[in-house]
Design a protein around this motif. Structure first.
Motif, PDB file in Angstrom:
ATOM      1  N   ILE B 614     -13.563  66.473 -12.942  1.00 58.48           N
ATOM      2  CA  ILE B 614     -12.386  66.982 -13.657  1.00 58.48           C
ATOM      3  C   ILE B 614     -12.125  66.182 -14.920  1.00 58.48           C
ATOM      4  O   ILE B 614     -12.193  66.700 -16.026  1.00 58.48           O
ATOM      5  CB  ILE B 614     -11.129  66.957 -12.757  1.00 58.48           C
ATOM      6  N   PHE B 615     -11.844  64.895 -14.740  1.00 60.35           N
ATOM      7  CA  PHE B 615     -11.290  64.164 -15.879  1.00 60.35           C
ATOM      8  C   PHE B 615     -12.320  63.848 -16.952  1.00 60.35           C
ATOM      9  O   PHE B 615     -12.027  63.945 -18.139  1.00 60.35           O
ATOM     10  CB  PHE B 615     -10.591  62.896 -15.399  1.00 60.35           C
ATOM     11  N   ARG B 616     -13.547  63.465 -16.538  1.00 60.39           N
ATOM     12  CA  ARG B 616     -14.513  63.106 -17.568  1.00 60.39           C
ATOM     13  C   ARG B 616     -14.859  64.314 -18.447  1.00 60.39           C
ATOM     14  O   ARG B 616     -14.781  64.208 -19.672  1.00 60.39           O
ATOM     15  CB  ARG B 616     -15.759  62.477 -16.938  1.00 60.39           C
ATOM     16  N   ARG B 620     -13.889  64.606 -22.367  1.00 60.40           N
ATOM     17  CA  ARG B 620     -14.995  64.758 -23.311  1.00 60.40           C
ATOM     18  C   ARG B 620     -14.731  65.971 -24.204  1.00 60.40           C
ATOM     19  O   ARG B 620     -14.882  65.916 -25.418  1.00 60.40           O
ATOM     20  CB  ARG B 620     -16.305  64.921 -22.533  1.00 60.40           C
ATOM     21  N   ALA B 621     -14.287  67.067 -23.572  1.00 58.05           N
ATOM     22  CA  ALA B 621     -13.976  68.274 -24.342  1.00 58.05           C
ATOM     23  C   ALA B 621     -12.854  67.986 -25.338  1.00 58.05           C
ATOM     24  O   ALA B 621     -12.891  68.422 -26.500  1.00 58.05           O
ATOM     25  CB  ALA B 621     -13.580  69.401 -23.396  1.00 58.05           C
ATOM     26  N   ALA B 627     -12.647  65.793 -32.685  1.00 56.94           N
ATOM     27  CA  ALA B 627     -13.621  65.402 -33.696  1.00 56.94           C
ATOM     28  C   ALA B 627     -13.646  66.403 -34.846  1.00 56.94           C
ATOM     29  O   ALA B 627     -13.995  66.043 -35.977  1.00 56.94           O
ATOM     30  CB  ALA B 627     -15.012  65.288 -33.054  1.00 56.94           C
ATOM     31  N   THR B 628     -13.253  67.666 -34.576  1.00 51.09           N
ATOM     32  CA  THR B 628     -13.248  68.645 -35.655  1.00 51.09           C
ATOM     33  C   THR B 628     -12.203  68.306 -36.710  1.00 51.09           C
ATOM     34  O   THR B 628     -12.267  68.775 -37.843  1.00 51.09           O
ATOM     35  CB  THR B 628     -12.944  70.050 -35.105  1.00 51.09           C
TER      36      THR B 628
END
Lengths: 294, 657
Positions: B614-616, B620-621, B627-628
């Motif tokens: 779940i959390f990773r 990450r998403a 980052a955009t």
């Protein structure tokens, strides 16, 4: 009185199982009093302790025996009420046996033997799965009788209760029987007569115990079987003659039938593969859940 | 109240003094530990008195912060949580004074003492605060001070990582709390707790509180920070965090429940579900660990689950109008808060002794420590038996109460309210059974058998202060176990405060529950006596016989080596195998090969599935999405001026249009 009866007669139930197995195998079998002789022999012996072990190893059997004796005081038998009875007493019974298990397992790990570690790990795991089944079966009994205490709940089971709620009670009974076999290390979960350490569960934990300690472990195991047997017989023998001696005699006959039945099961089937044991215990959980749903 | 203010003053003085005397050798330790201990001793008297039924006290001072007021209130609920906070803080300071001493010369000791004092003060303020602004400020101070304590050994990469996870988890929880209090404040026009009244959206508020406070308490799946932060922190800090700091989450949940008016049945269902998930997942993950402190951290998740289960049962009883179920459920949950503080504090301190004595926390590198560390081993045994719910000790008393409430509910209730009760019974039984596996493993692998490595063979017993701290908590476990009935009887005020039931029915139900608990206490005493009797008889018998010692029986093999012992992973294998769907234990095996095998290797590793599934992926998403935005940040001042100008232009156009 139930405590004295249990204390005196518990090893005899093991004799009943052994005799049944012998007869079915076409053998004569050891004398009925053999378990008593074995205990007496062990008590008179000295002891050998593993160099690895510590005081936990020496303390384990005493705590185990003490906890099972105290649990026995909460169990009614035949026409006699339990020595002590209060709301929620069966929770204490289950946890007293867990305490005994905690120390047996710790004592087994104390020897540093991989065999005993293996037995300890299996015993602890299987008992963890047996625990929910035991509690749910007792919850079914409690819900049928409206009593949250072992003595009154068993006393409230009568022929009328069975007529009214036979499916529930028989499912609970089936679950309790599975727990009886697994907690007492009988076939199909464990084989008390095996001679291979790798395949043992309960017996392997006692490999390093000797003398009086081993006697306490053996005697404690006999008492534990008596305890579960008394619950099962109390549930299945609902006839109340009114005379407590006659009721007690009926319960003793019930215990004998249970012992013979266990012997028949042991003679007629092989033990399960270890990986199947949790599934058997899951069956017990499902049976007692069904008992509650009905 | 005065005594509590003096206690807060001690904490403050301890904090500042440890900074002032930072460069004076032992001084920061002396003043830092002294501040915590004196403050705790000072506060424990009024807290105990109010918890036992003395009238509530409050203090209100005007404050310049908008909507804020310095409104402190000591009622029975607050007092009940203050008692373990003071006890554990004092014991941890005693322990820490010796534990941290080995770092002297290598690390600055003033910061950990400063932050421990701040942590103690902020926990006390969280519990006392009766105004949302004050509460949130104390809550945030608590999170930050514990963050700095967790990252004490910040030269290690793993510790910094753990600190970040903790910080992020804390703030996600705090965000929910912020929304909760804003909603409450908007409806009632004030942020003082006693102005909050039952509102239409009570369900939403309950969910917000469950998530916000659940992140601190460690409800699954918000528990992921616990197994990171607890092992990273110094042991006395782990003890404080696990024993009492996460309980402020339970406190917050209870406080909000008292403000939301009569609880709905589904809140109880939700808490039962959360409790069962946390309890079972917690104990299973604990079983699969190889690091002693990680194991203890997961076991905290399990115990918080048991507390939630008790609360759920209590709420269902309350909403069904069954006072006994409500009272026994809440009493069990609250008593478990106290009990868990005692035994988990003890176990973390003992884990610290082990780590200090052997320089490792890896279960499979330890073994046989009972001989080299007898006192640590004995107290660890008490803690392990207590946390497994073994009868003469305190853990059994609180679990017994929750069982009692659930059995009463299962017997008397109709089908719909019996279902959660039966789930609670079977869940508790399974958790209890698995806890026995988990803690016989922890105690057996670490303390029994033979040392598995050289480090474990050269183990050194901890010093006097560290042992004394453990003994105090072990004594607490035994006393609450034997005199549980008196404790249960004295819980009337706090139960009344939480349930809002009339004092007669609370008193009746508590007396009824205490009767059973008193019998349990008698049995506990009887058990101790009987075991001693049997042990004595055995000793006398053996004294007249030949007693020899020999090698452990290994099927005739007479030279067993420590490497042949069962390990933690093999001990837990039947359980991890059965629950492999949930645990996803990864194993790597290089078996012996060829005629003359050189070596073989087996390793198993259980990651937290909530973390990895779940959390990773979630974070990450999130970081990919963020980052955009990065092209906007160029580091050129001209560009930033352009942004400002463009923003102004847009706003101007908006205003004109």
């Amino acid at each position: 009185m139930p405590l004295i009866l249990g204390a005196l007669l518990a090893p005899l139930m093991q004799s009943a199982i052994i005799r049944t197995k012998s007869v079915m195998a076409g053998r004569v079998g050891p004398p009925l009093l053999q378990p008593y002789r074995d205990l007496w022999k062990l008590v008179r012996k000295g002891a050998v302790f593993s160099e690895t072990s510590s005081w936990i190893f020496q303390m384990g059997p005493s705590v185990g025996l003490a906890s099972i004796i105290l649990a026995m005081t909460l169990i009614p038998f035949g026409g006699f009420a339990a020595l002590s009875s209060f709301t929620g007493d069966f929770i204490l019974v289950a946890y007293l046996m867990a305490l005994g298990r905690f120390f047996t397992v710790a004592a087994a790990l104390d020897t540093g033997s991989s065999f005993e570690g293996m037995g300890a790990s299996r015993e602890a795991t299987f008992s963890a799965f047996a625990e929910p089944a035991f509690f749910l079966a007792l919850a079914a009994l409690a819900r049928q009788t409206g009593q949250v205490s072992l003595g009154p709940a068993l006393a409230a089971v009568s022929t009328a209760t069975w007529m009214r709620a036979a499916p529930t009670l028989s499912l609970a009974l089936a679950a309790l029987s599975i727990i009886f076999l697994s907690e007492n290390a009988r076939i199909p979960v464990d084989d008390p007569a095996t001679h291979l350490e790798l395949t043992m569960i309960h017996e392997v934990m006692a490999l390093d115990h000797s003398g009086p300690d081993l006697a306490m472990i053996e005697y404690g195991a006999a008492l534990k079987m008596w305890l579960f047997g008394a619950i099962i017989v109390g549930l299945t023998a609902p006839w109340r003659a009114g005379n407590r001696w006659m009721d007690t005699a009926a319960a003793l006959i019930g215990m004998l039938i249970l012992g013979v039945g266990t012997g028949v099961i042991e003679s007629s089937m092989a033990r399960l593969r270890l990986i199947r044991v949790p599934q058997l215990l899951l069956v017990a959980i499902v049976l007692s859940a069904l008992a509650l749903a009905l | 109240m005065t005594a509590l203010l003096i206690s807060l003053l001690f904490f403050g003085a301890g904090a500042i003094a440890s900074l002032i005397f930072a460069n004076r050798g032992r001084w920061p330790t002396m003043v830092g530990a002294g501040g915590v201990i004196l403050g705790s001793l000072c506060g424990i008297v009024p807290a105990t008195r109010v918890a036992l039924g003395a009238p509530a006290q409050s203090l209100r001072v005007a404050w310049d912060v908008p909507y804020g007021s310095l409104y402190l209130r000591l009622d029975a609920l607050a007092a009940f949580f203050l008692v373990p906070i003071f006890v554990i803080c004092a014991v941890a300071a005693l322990y820490g004074a010796e534990y941290l001493a080995t770092y002297r010369g290598r690390k600055a000791l003033a910061p950990p003492w400063f932050f421990l004092n701040v942590l103690a003060a902020s926990m006390v303020t969280v519990v006392l605060a009766h105004n949302a602004v004050l509460f949130l400020m104390a809550w945030e101070t608590m999170a930050l001070s514990s963050f700095f304590l967790v990252t004490f050994e910040n030269e290690k990469e793993s510790t910094r990582q753990a600190g970040w996870i903790y910080l992020v988890a804390s703030h996600i929880g705090a965000a929910f709390l912020l929304v909760l209090f804003v909603m409450l404040g908007k409806e009632n026009g004030s942020l003082d707790f006693d102005r909050f009244t039952a509102s239409s959206g009570a369900g939403t508020l309950f969910v917000l509180a469950l998530v916000g406070f659940g992140a601190k308490a460690g409800f699954v799946p918000l528990h992921v920070w616990l197994p990171e932060a607890h092992p990273a922190a110094p042991s006395h800090v782990s003890a404080v965090m696990s024993a009492v700091m996460i309980k402020t989450g339970i406190y917050g949940l209870l406080r909000i429940l008292t403000l939301l008016g009569p609880p709905r049945a589904w809140w109880g269902w939700a808490l039962c579900a959360v409790g069962l998930t946390s309890g079972i997942a917690g104990v299973l993950l604990a079983l699969a660990q190889h690091d002693l402190k990680r194991l203890l951290a997961y076991s905290s998740v399990e115990n918080v689950g048991i507390i939630a289960l008790g609360l759920g049962v209590g709420i269902i009883g309350l909403s069904a109008g069954a006072p006994f179920i409500a009272v026994a459920g809440f009493a069990g949950a609250l008593l478990h808060v106290l009990n868990h503080a005692l035994f988990k504090g003890l176990l973390f301190l003992d884990a610290g002794n082990v780590a200090r004595g052997t320089h490792t926390r890896e279960l499979d590198h330890l073994g046989g420590l009972l001989k080299s560390m007898p006192a640590t081993g004995a107290t660890f045994l008490v803690g392990a038996a207590a946390i497994s719910g073994m009868p003469p000790l305190n853990g059994f008393v609180s679990e017994f109460l929750i069982y009692l409430a659930s059995f009463k509910g299962a017997v008397s209730g109709d089908a719909s309210s019996a279902v959660p009760m039966l789930a609670a019974i079977s869940g508790l039984a399974l958790i209890g059974g698995l806890a026995v596996v988990c803690f016989t493993q922890a105690f057996g692998i670490v303390f029994l058998g033979q040392p598995r490595t050289v480090h474990a063979g050269e183990a050194q017993e901890a010093g006097r202060a560290m042992l004394a701290a453990g003994f105090i908590l072990a004594a607490g476990c035994v006393l609450v176990g034997l005199f549980g009935a008196s404790v249960v009887r004295s819980m009337g005020p706090v139960i009344r405060g939480v349930t809002g039931l009339p004092s007669i029915s609370v008193g009746d139900s508590l007396a009824q529950a205490a009767d059973s608990v008193a019998r349990v206490g008698c049995f506990g005493a009887g058990l101790t006596a009987l075991a001693a009797l049997i042990g004595g008889a055995r000793a006398i018998t053996l004294a007249r016989r030949s007693v020899a010692s020999a090698a452990t029986w290994d099927c005739g093999y007479a030279r067993p080596s420590p490497r042949m012992q069962y390990t933690a992973s093999s001990f837990a294998q039947p359980v991890t195998e059965t629950f492999s769907m949930l645990l996803r234990t990864r194993q790597s095996l290089h078996g012996p090969q060829g005629m003359f095998p050189e070596g073989a290797e087996f390793y198993s590793r259980t990651e937290d599935p909530y973390q990895s599934l779940i959390f990773r992926p979630l974070f990450r998403a999130l970081s990919r999405a963020m980052a955009t935005l990065r092209p906007f940040q160029q580091g050129k001042v001209q560009l930033y001026v352009l942004y400002i100008a463009a923003t102004l232009l847009v706003l101007l156009l908006w205003e004109v249009a």
